[in-house]
Each structure stands twice: as C-alpha cells, then as structure tokens.
Design a protein around this motif. Sequence first.
Motif, PDB file in Angstrom:
ATOM      1  N   SER A  67      67.194  31.715 -12.502  1.00 17.54           N
ATOM      2  CA  SER A  67      68.610  31.566 -12.844  1.00 17.54           C
ATOM      3  C   SER A  67      68.766  30.681 -14.079  1.00 17.54           C
ATOM      4  O   SER A  67      67.857  29.931 -14.449  1.00 17.54           O
TER       5      SER A  67
ATOM      6  N   TYR B  48      68.260  40.526 -13.268  1.00 16.14           N
ATOM      7  CA  TYR B  48      67.079  41.219 -12.762  1.00 16.14           C
ATOM      8  C   TYR B  48      66.370  41.956 -13.885  1.00 16.14           C
ATOM      9  O   TYR B  48      66.994  42.357 -14.874  1.00 16.14           O
TER      10      TYR B  48
ATOM     11  N   GLN C 158      64.312  39.526  -9.548  1.00 15.62           N
ATOM     12  CA  GLN C 158      65.244  38.565 -10.111  1.00 15.62           C
ATOM     13  C   GLN C 158      64.501  37.580 -11.004  1.00 15.62           C
ATOM     14  O   GLN C 158      63.427  37.094 -10.653  1.00 15.62           O
TER      15      GLN C 158
ATOM     16  N   GLU D 220      62.954  45.237 -11.308  1.00 19.45           N
ATOM     17  CA  GLU D 220      63.921  45.022 -10.220  1.00 19.45           C
ATOM     18  C   GLU D 220      63.831  43.619  -9.606  1.00 19.45           C
ATOM     19  O   GLU D 220      64.566  43.298  -8.693  1.00 19.45           O
TER      20      GLU D 220
ATOM     21  N   LYS E 292      72.429  42.488 -15.131  1.00 19.93           N
ATOM     22  CA  LYS E 292      73.116  41.597 -14.198  1.00 19.93           C
ATOM     23  C   LYS E 292      73.552  42.371 -12.962  1.00 19.93           C
ATOM     24  O   LYS E 292      74.092  43.471 -13.070  1.00 19.93           O
ATOM     25  N   LYS E 293      73.283  41.784 -11.796  1.00 19.98           N
ATOM     26  CA  LYS E 293      73.844  42.272 -10.543  1.00 19.98           C
ATOM     27  C   LYS E 293      74.961  41.294 -10.204  1.00 19.98           C
ATOM     28  O   LYS E 293      74.687  40.119  -9.923  1.00 19.98           O
ATOM     29  N   ARG E 294      76.157  41.791 -10.277  1.00 18.49           N
ATOM     30  CA  ARG E 294      77.332  40.928 -10.101  1.00 18.49           C
ATOM     31  C   ARG E 294      77.221  40.071  -8.840  1.00 18.49           C
ATOM     32  O   ARG E 294      77.008  40.556  -7.750  1.00 18.49           O
ATOM     33  N   GLY E 295      77.332  38.760  -9.050  1.00 21.66           N
ATOM     34  CA  GLY E 295      77.297  37.813  -7.952  1.00 21.66           C
ATOM     35  C   GLY E 295      75.908  37.477  -7.437  1.00 21.66           C
ATOM     36  O   GLY E 295      75.766  36.622  -6.568  1.00 21.66           O
ATOM     37  N   LEU E 296      74.878  38.156  -7.967  1.00 20.36           N
ATOM     38  CA  LEU E 296      73.514  37.937  -7.477  1.00 20.36           C
ATOM     39  C   LEU E 296      72.581  37.327  -8.518  1.00 20.36           C
ATOM     40  O   LEU E 296      71.619  36.659  -8.174  1.00 20.36           O
ATOM     41  N   GLY E 297      72.812  37.616  -9.773  1.00 14.15           N
ATOM     42  CA  GLY E 297      71.951  37.078 -10.820  1.00 14.15           C
ATOM     43  C   GLY E 297      71.451  38.154 -11.761  1.00 14.15           C
ATOM     44  O   GLY E 297      71.972  39.267 -11.805  1.00 14.15           O
TER      45      GLY E 297
END
Length: 126
Positions: free
Chosen positions: A36, A73, A33, A31, A66-71
Amino acid sequence: MKSALDSNRPIYLQIKEAIEEDILNGRLAPEEQIPSNSQLVSHYNINPVTVLKGINLLVDEGIIFKKRGLGMYVSPDAPEKLKRRFSDAFFQEHVEPLTALAKPLGFTLREIHAMIDSAWKGEKND
C-alpha cells in the motif's frame, strides 16, 4: 522491496522501478496486491505524494490496477508487458551499439556469440 533508495535519482521513479523489478522477479505475481501507499511511505520514509506519483505511472502503463476499496494489484499481463519493454530497451541500448562497433572491427557473428557465451559463464575473454 528495495531496502534503500538512491538520493541521486528521482524517488518516484525508483518506487516505480522497484515494483517493476518485483514483478519481473516474481516477488509480485499477476493479480497480487502490491504494498500500500502507506506501507511504501513508511518503509522508505518518504512523502505520500512521491509514492503516488510512481504508482500513477504504473497505472498509466497498465502494469497495476486499482480495485476500489481494496488497493492496487498487479495486472494479469504485467510481466509480459515489462519483459517486452525491457527487451526492446535492451536491444536498442546494448545489442545495436554492440553490432555497430563489432562490424567495423571485423568480428564475425560466431566470434561475438563466443564472447557472449564466455561472459555469460563468467569466464574472462583472452
């Protein structure tokens, strides 16, 4: 993150393997990140497409998501998936050839265990 890449191997695979190593060694937890794409590009001074190729392999294997808009994980089950994969590979690449060689040489299982114990402890086998 590894400090340098090997010029003799595909860079995208090294990116993939570096992230896998960080997961297996607990430097990246489930969980958590991952670095990038731009951080990886900057750190290794490589093409963004190369980074994306390595990342996409990990996504395809379910190691990261991928967590949309967050990066990106680490998947909750990534450490177990990687341990299983590496365990299977270790067995096929090392244990099976070891036993295939040891049997004709007449080594007993007890002797093989003693050799492995000695090597594990860093002792030289006489």
